[in-house]
Design a protein around this motif. Structure first.
Motif, PDB file in Angstrom:
ATOM      1  N   PHE A  83     -27.842  -9.895  36.800  1.00 43.74           N
ATOM      2  CA  PHE A  83     -28.581  -8.955  35.959  1.00 43.74           C
ATOM      3  C   PHE A  83     -29.498  -8.057  36.787  1.00 43.74           C
ATOM      4  N   ASP A  84     -29.712  -6.855  36.284  1.00 41.81           N
ATOM      5  CA  ASP A  84     -30.800  -5.989  36.726  1.00 41.81           C
ATOM      6  C   ASP A  84     -31.824  -6.008  35.606  1.00 41.81           C
ATOM      7  N   VAL A  85     -33.100  -6.107  35.960  1.00 38.87           N
ATOM      8  CA  VAL A  85     -34.168  -6.091  34.970  1.00 38.87           C
ATOM      9  C   VAL A  85     -34.972  -4.821  35.193  1.00 38.87           C
ATOM     10  N   LEU A  86     -35.109  -4.035  34.126  1.00 37.38           N
ATOM     11  CA  LEU A  86     -35.826  -2.775  34.197  1.00 37.38           C
ATOM     12  C   LEU A  86     -36.978  -2.765  33.195  1.00 37.38           C
ATOM     13  N   ILE A  87     -38.080  -2.172  33.592  1.00 36.85           N
ATOM     14  CA  ILE A  87     -39.190  -1.932  32.674  1.00 36.85           C
ATOM     15  C   ILE A  87     -39.343  -0.429  32.573  1.00 36.85           C
ATOM     16  N   ASN A  88     -39.195   0.073  31.370  1.00 34.68           N
ATOM     17  CA  ASN A  88     -39.245   1.520  31.106  1.00 34.68           C
ATOM     18  C   ASN A  88     -38.360   2.298  32.078  1.00 34.68           C
ATOM     19  N   GLY A  89     -37.183   1.774  32.345  1.00 33.66           N
ATOM     20  CA  GLY A  89     -36.204   2.457  33.179  1.00 33.66           C
ATOM     21  C   GLY A  89     -36.369   2.245  34.673  1.00 33.66           C
ATOM     22  N   LYS A 143     -40.752  -1.136  27.484  1.00 35.79           N
ATOM     23  CA  LYS A 143     -39.397  -1.599  27.174  1.00 35.79           C
ATOM     24  C   LYS A 143     -38.827  -2.392  28.338  1.00 35.79           C
ATOM     25  N   LEU A 144     -38.380  -3.598  28.030  1.00 36.90           N
ATOM     26  CA  LEU A 144     -37.726  -4.463  29.006  1.00 36.90           C
ATOM     27  C   LEU A 144     -36.230  -4.405  28.747  1.00 36.90           C
ATOM     28  N   LYS A 145     -35.477  -4.081  29.783  1.00 35.60           N
ATOM     29  CA  LYS A 145     -34.022  -3.998  29.654  1.00 35.60           C
ATOM     30  C   LYS A 145     -33.393  -4.949  30.663  1.00 35.60           C
ATOM     31  N   VAL A 146     -32.457  -5.765  30.176  1.00 37.38           N
ATOM     32  CA  VAL A 146     -31.680  -6.663  31.033  1.00 37.38           C
ATOM     33  C   VAL A 146     -30.234  -6.192  30.925  1.00 37.38           C
ATOM     34  N   VAL A 147     -29.679  -5.759  32.043  1.00 35.11           N
ATOM     35  CA  VAL A 147     -28.309  -5.249  32.041  1.00 35.11           C
ATOM     36  C   VAL A 147     -27.532  -5.921  33.174  1.00 35.11           C
ATOM     37  N   GLY A 148     -26.313  -6.324  32.882  1.00 36.28           N
ATOM     38  CA  GLY A 148     -25.501  -6.983  33.899  1.00 36.28           C
ATOM     39  C   GLY A 148     -24.302  -7.655  33.283  1.00 36.28           C
ATOM     40  N   LYS A 149     -23.949  -8.803  33.845  1.00 37.82           N
ATOM     41  CA  LYS A 149     -22.757  -9.503  33.353  1.00 37.82           C
ATOM     42  C   LYS A 149     -22.921 -11.002  33.510  1.00 37.82           C
ATOM     43  N   THR A 166     -32.063  -4.616  25.335  1.00 42.67           N
ATOM     44  CA  THR A 166     -33.334  -3.910  25.465  1.00 42.67           C
ATOM     45  C   THR A 166     -34.265  -4.335  24.339  1.00 42.67           C
ATOM     46  N   TYR A 167     -35.484  -4.702  24.707  1.00 42.82           N
ATOM     47  CA  TYR A 167     -36.525  -5.049  23.744  1.00 42.82           C
ATOM     48  C   TYR A 167     -37.839  -4.448  24.202  1.00 42.82           C
ATOM     49  N   THR A 168     -38.725  -4.173  23.243  1.00 40.64           N
ATOM     50  CA  THR A 168     -40.076  -3.774  23.610  1.00 40.64           C
ATOM     51  C   THR A 168     -40.888  -5.037  23.867  1.00 40.64           C
TER      52      THR A 168
END
Length: 182
Positions: A83-89, A143-149, A166-168
């Motif tokens: 996963f990549d974890v992003l905060i507000n992009g 906004k916290l976004k977790v994207v991956g596989k 994605t969740y706030t």
């Protein structure tokens, strides 16, 4: 496995039944596993729990526990999380885990991911005033976004399931109010 027509014709009637029955069984079993693997992609998830382990300027550690619903009749083992974890992009950390655990068939199973990052490094890497304004604007602006596989496997069937969540921060602080996503 291709047999010449002459060789098939020399087989006895019983041998032909066994040969074609075996082929039909093989195709049937293959189709069953294909359908179950396809169901693995059709999963639901929801946030079960958020636990803040440590939070300060130099180090932040958060445990996110998701519940995943395996709609398949097969038990799948999660073999990899990437996963990549992003905060507000803005990328704050990458998570790679090879810890195996089971996704029970036709049931909900928990998956806990620990997010560790250095907030000071995130703020140093950010060039956008908009990012900083959002960070100070309240929990519904972060906004916290977790994207991956997620890699899953069951016997000979394996699949890589893409994940984009994605969740706030406001939603994460009240996970019981977040509906499941399918």
């Amino acid at each position: 496995l291709l047999l010449k027509k002459e060789k098939i014709m020399k087989l006895t009637k019983n041998q032909k039944y066994v040969l074609f029955g075996s082929l039909a069984l093989l195709v049937g079993v293959g189709y069953y596993f294909y359908k179950q693997a396809k169901k693995a992609y059709d999963f639901c998830y929801k946030i079960k729990k958020v636990k803040i382990n440590k939070i300060n300027r130099a180090f932040t550690s958060i445990d996110l526990t998701f519940d995943f619903q395996n709609k398949s009749k097969l038990e799948f083992m999660v073999t990899k999380q990437d996963f990549d974890v992003l905060i507000n992009g803005t990328l704050v950390t990458k998570i790679q885990s090879y810890q195996s655990f089971a996704l029970r068939p036709e049931a909900w199973s928990p998956l806990t991911t620990t997010i560790n990052f250095n907030p000071d490094e995130v703020f140093k890497s950010v060039k956008s005033i908009e990012f900083l304004k959002n960070m100070l604007g309240g929990t519904d602006k972060i906004k916290l976004k977790v994207v991956g596989k997620i890699g899953v496997k069951s016997g000979v069937v394996s699949a890589t399931i893409p994940l984009d969540i994605t969740y706030t921060l406001k939603e994460l602080l009240t996970p019981s109010e977040i509906p499941s996503t399918c």
